[in-house]
Design an enzyme around this catalytic site. Structure first.
Site, PDB file in Angstrom:
ATOM      1  N   CYS A  70       2.637   8.193  -6.527  1.00  0.00           N
ATOM      2  CA  CYS A  70       2.582   7.030  -5.642  1.00  0.00           C
ATOM      3  C   CYS A  70       1.150   6.506  -5.690  1.00  0.00           C
ATOM      4  O   CYS A  70       0.221   7.220  -5.287  1.00  0.00           O
ATOM      5  CB  CYS A  70       2.977   7.437  -4.222  1.00  0.00           C
TER       6      CYS A  70
ATOM      7  N   CYS B  93       1.956  -2.060  -5.109  1.00  0.00           N
ATOM      8  CA  CYS B  93       2.588  -0.872  -5.687  1.00  0.00           C
ATOM      9  C   CYS B  93       1.790  -0.373  -6.903  1.00  0.00           C
ATOM     10  O   CYS B  93       1.799  -0.999  -7.969  1.00  0.00           O
ATOM     11  CB  CYS B  93       4.038  -1.149  -6.088  1.00  0.00           C
TER      12      CYS B  93
HETATM   13  O1  PYC Z   1       2.079   2.482  -4.809  1.00  0.00           O
HETATM   14  O2  PYC Z   1       3.103   3.579  -6.405  1.00  0.00           O
HETATM   15  C1  PYC Z   1       3.058   3.060  -5.290  1.00  0.00           C
HETATM   16  C2  PYC Z   1       4.278   3.137  -4.443  1.00  0.00           C
HETATM   17  C3  PYC Z   1       5.503   3.647  -4.776  1.00  0.00           C
HETATM   18  C4  PYC Z   1       6.327   3.496  -3.663  1.00  0.00           C
HETATM   19  C5  PYC Z   1       5.584   2.901  -2.658  1.00  0.00           C
HETATM   20  N1  PYC Z   1       4.334   2.690  -3.172  1.00  0.00           N
END
Ligand code: PYC
Length: 321
Positions: A92, A242
């Protein structure tokens, strides 16, 4: 003690708006050995702990949990297992930035470079100041380009499949504008894409489920390159751009020859927050993405489960009549 079941100490932070809850005490004993094995023990024997930490009334759907464990690789500052409202995440990105800032807040790491062990490999972290962190993610790569999937209500949708620490389906033609007012529509569309992938048995390598869907569109900020909307497994959207999704995007841009090594990509989230990303070449056509963003600690607390609490291990709507 006040009659409570064992208390759980957590530190909450957010990375570009996306929350992370780091468990610093009171977690399950997962034994020793590779983190991938310890994640399986967590999944098999301690799912009630995951639910207690993440689900309402103590958590929320958007929250990602990070259990700190002893690393098996002693060059690492810590081992970390990420989990959310539905299960576990291999890596993550926003969570890693949150863990780095939390470890600094606790005085466990100082400015400079460190390593963190995750179930899908070791990642590098560089604490640039109290809030800004650059992570060197796991090897990321595009697996398939231009995959068509027939999606109920949307018709034929074309996307790339890529690994950035989790599996992503990346779609460059979103069903509507990527603005907060469209979050409900984007969520429904991304859920439909995910169901379409399952129905047509379209997977990542070795049959892995593609559990993150990512739509891309033009950025609002003049100095960003793209805006995204990312639907996470469990149905919540990522408030940050993300980290693993930006890594998957970088892998696709590199594979298309659209981004050179070291060139900087500005990825905006659906709420307008930002990661910057670049890459080095890795083995076998893969890339090593560097993702940079900011996190802020916003709480330190003790989660309590009182005897008799009917929701001591969270509210699970799916299990209700
Ligand atoms: O930042 O990789 C990330 C992530 C995955 C799910 C929520 N954030």
């Amino acid at each position: 003690m006040n009659g409570c079941l064992g208390a759980i100490r957590v530190v909450d932070s957010h990375t570009e708006g996306e929350p992370t809850r780091v468990v610093i005490d009171g977690g399950p004993d997962l034994g020793a050995g590779p983190l991938a094995d310890r994640l399986e023990r967590f999944r098999a024997a301690h799912d009630d702990f995951r639910r207690t930490v993440i689900l309402e009334p103590r958590g929320s759907d958007a929250l990602v949990g990070a259990l700190l464990v002893e690393p098996s690789d002693r060059t690492c500052a810590a081992g970390v297992i990420f989990f959310n409202n539905t299960g576990f995440l291999g890596m993550c990105g926003h969570g890693t930035i949150g863990v780095a800032v939390t470890l600094a807040h606790l005085g466990r790491i100082g400015p400079g470079r460190h390593r963190l062990e995750t179930p899908v490999g070791t990642v590098g972290i560089e604490l640039l100041d109290a809030h800004e962190v650059a992570i060197d993610n796991v090897l990321s790569r595009r697996y398939r380009a231009g995959v068509s999937v027939d999606v109920e209500g949307l018709g034929m949708i074309v996307g790339d499949i890529a690994w950035g620490g989790n599996w992503f389906f990346l779609v460059s033609t979103p069903p509507c504008d990527l603005v907060p007012g469209n979050i409900a529509r984007l969520t429904a569309a991304a859920e439909a894409v995910r169901r379409g992938l399952v129905r047509h048995r379209i997977t990542g390598a070795d049959g892995a489920e593609i559990d993150h869907i990512e739509f891309f569109g033009p950025p609002q900020a003049a100095d960003a390159d793209s805006r995204n909307f990312v639907l996470c497994p469990g149905g919540a959207f990522d408030r940050s751009p993300c980290g693993t999704g930006t890594s998957a995007k970088i892998a696709c841009l590199a594979a298309d020859g659209k981004l050179a090594p070291g060139e900087v990509w500005g990825q905006e989230s659906i709420i307008g927050s930002r990661f910057t990303a670049s890459y080095r070449r890795g083995d076998g056509g893969a890339v090593i993405p560097t993702i940079r963003g900011r996190a802020y600690v916003c709480g330190e607390s003790k989660l309590i489960r009182q005897p008799g609490d009917p929701f001591a291990t969270g509210i699970v709507l799916g299990s209700m009549p």
